[in-house]
Design an enzyme around this catalytic site. Structure first.
Site: not given
Length: 328
Positions: A15, A25-27, A76, A107, A130, A132, A134, A175-176, A191, A218, A258, A261
């Site tokens: 993703g 860019r940094a690489v 993928r 991952d 990512t 996420d 995670d 967030g899967r 919230a 409320k 999406h 992202r």
């Protein structure tokens, strides 16, 4: 003895995440600084298999640090899961003269890279990108901070409508199976409830919480729901259930999807990507391989893939406690 690194390949996989272009860019610029050739592969592992690449230098990555998405594109690759697919990729790297790879992704990207490196003795460094957040071995991943800010902005706008019409909004975030985005944005956006896969709130407790909110005066509420939460089959059925049992609420659903992202990366993600990828290049030149870079307590670290691919950091219980207090 570690082999000499003359050419480093870079790719983005899985993703997309805001800040991936800053990482590319940094690489490229770190390679230029250390007089190493840089090759960018399009569409991740699939580009390696098909020999779809371009040579990159300091000038070819100008003006991309602020752009979302990835100029190298992402995919993928099912073919890379097979031995023959990985063999094609290795042959292409040998033909081009690529000595090592920097993999920007999550991952799944790292698991593929670990297998590939062991099969063909190609040094690999992982850069966690990512939304996420995670991945173990790092407090933050590239794209996570931007995603949080995107969600906060959206919820702030939704709350305007919720308040104007006395409505209950269920806002589903990505967030899967990890609730990092939901928990942090839920607290940040004020919230009334936050539903995450790590904590089973349960329908009865959710109903009671919303009833309590109504009794306290409320007239509108926001419930942030992580896409991996299992309290209902899906967020729409959850909203229907609440509407049936709490007829005083008019329940609506917004799935942010999406949009989380995309967008221009925040300063934090641009800086994080830059720090990660300069370190990744330096690790390769120092003879290291099969590790991922990360950030722990604001220090850039290197963690083995084995450790990095373990279950990610647990949810911050303190944030859950704060959420309960502030939703009163």
């Amino acid at each position: 003895m570690a082999k000499e690194i003359r050419t480093i390949g870079v790719m983005t996989s899985g993703g997309d995440a805001p800040g991936m272009n800053a990482a590319i860019r940094a690489v490229a610029r770190a390679c230029a600084y250390y007089n190493v050739k840089c090759i960018g592969f399009y569409r991740g592992y699939q580009g390696m298999i098909e020999g779809d690449y371009c040579e990159m230098n300091a000038r070819s990555v100008r003006n991309i640090i602020s752009r979302g998405g990835t100029i190298l594109k992402s995919a993928r690759s099912q073919e890379f899961r097979d031995v023959e697919g990985r063999k094609k990729a290795a042959n292409n790297l040998k033909k081009i003269g690529v000595d090592a790879m920097i993999l920007i992704g999550g991952d799944g990207t790292f698991r593929g890279g670990e297998i590939f490196s062991k099969e063909y003795d190609i040094p690999v460094i992982g850069v966690p990108g990512t939304i996420d957040n995670d991945i173990a071995g790092t407090n933050f991943t590239i794209g996570y901070d931007t995603a949080l800010n995107t969600v906060i902005d959206a919820i702030d706008k939704i709350r305007d409508t919720a308040s104007s019409h006395d409505r209950l909004f269920f806002v589903e975030v990505m967030g899967r199976d990890a609730g990092f985005i939901a928990l942090n944005t839920g607290v940040g956006a004020g919230a009334e409830e936050i539903l995450i896969p790590e904590e089973d709130l349960g329908l009865d407790r959710l109903l009671e919480s919303l009833k309590r909110s109504k009794r306290s005066g409320k007239s509108s509420s926001i419930v942030v729901v992580s896409e991996g939460d299992k309290i209902g089959k899906n967020v729409y059925e959850l909203a229907d259930y609440i509407s049936e049992n709490l007829p005083d609420y008019e329940a609506k659903v917004t799935v942010l999807g999406h949009m989380q992202r995309g967008g221009s990366p925040t300063c934090f993600d641009r800086t994080l990507a830059s720090r990660f990828c300069v370190k990744a290049v330096e690790l390769l030149l120092d003879g290291q391989q099969n590790v991922m870079v990360g950030i722990i307590n604001n220090k850039i670290t290197a963690t083995s893939f084995e450790e990095g691919l373990k279950e990610g950091y647990g949810i911050n219980k303190e944030l859950l406690r704060i959420s309960d207090i502030l939703s009163t």
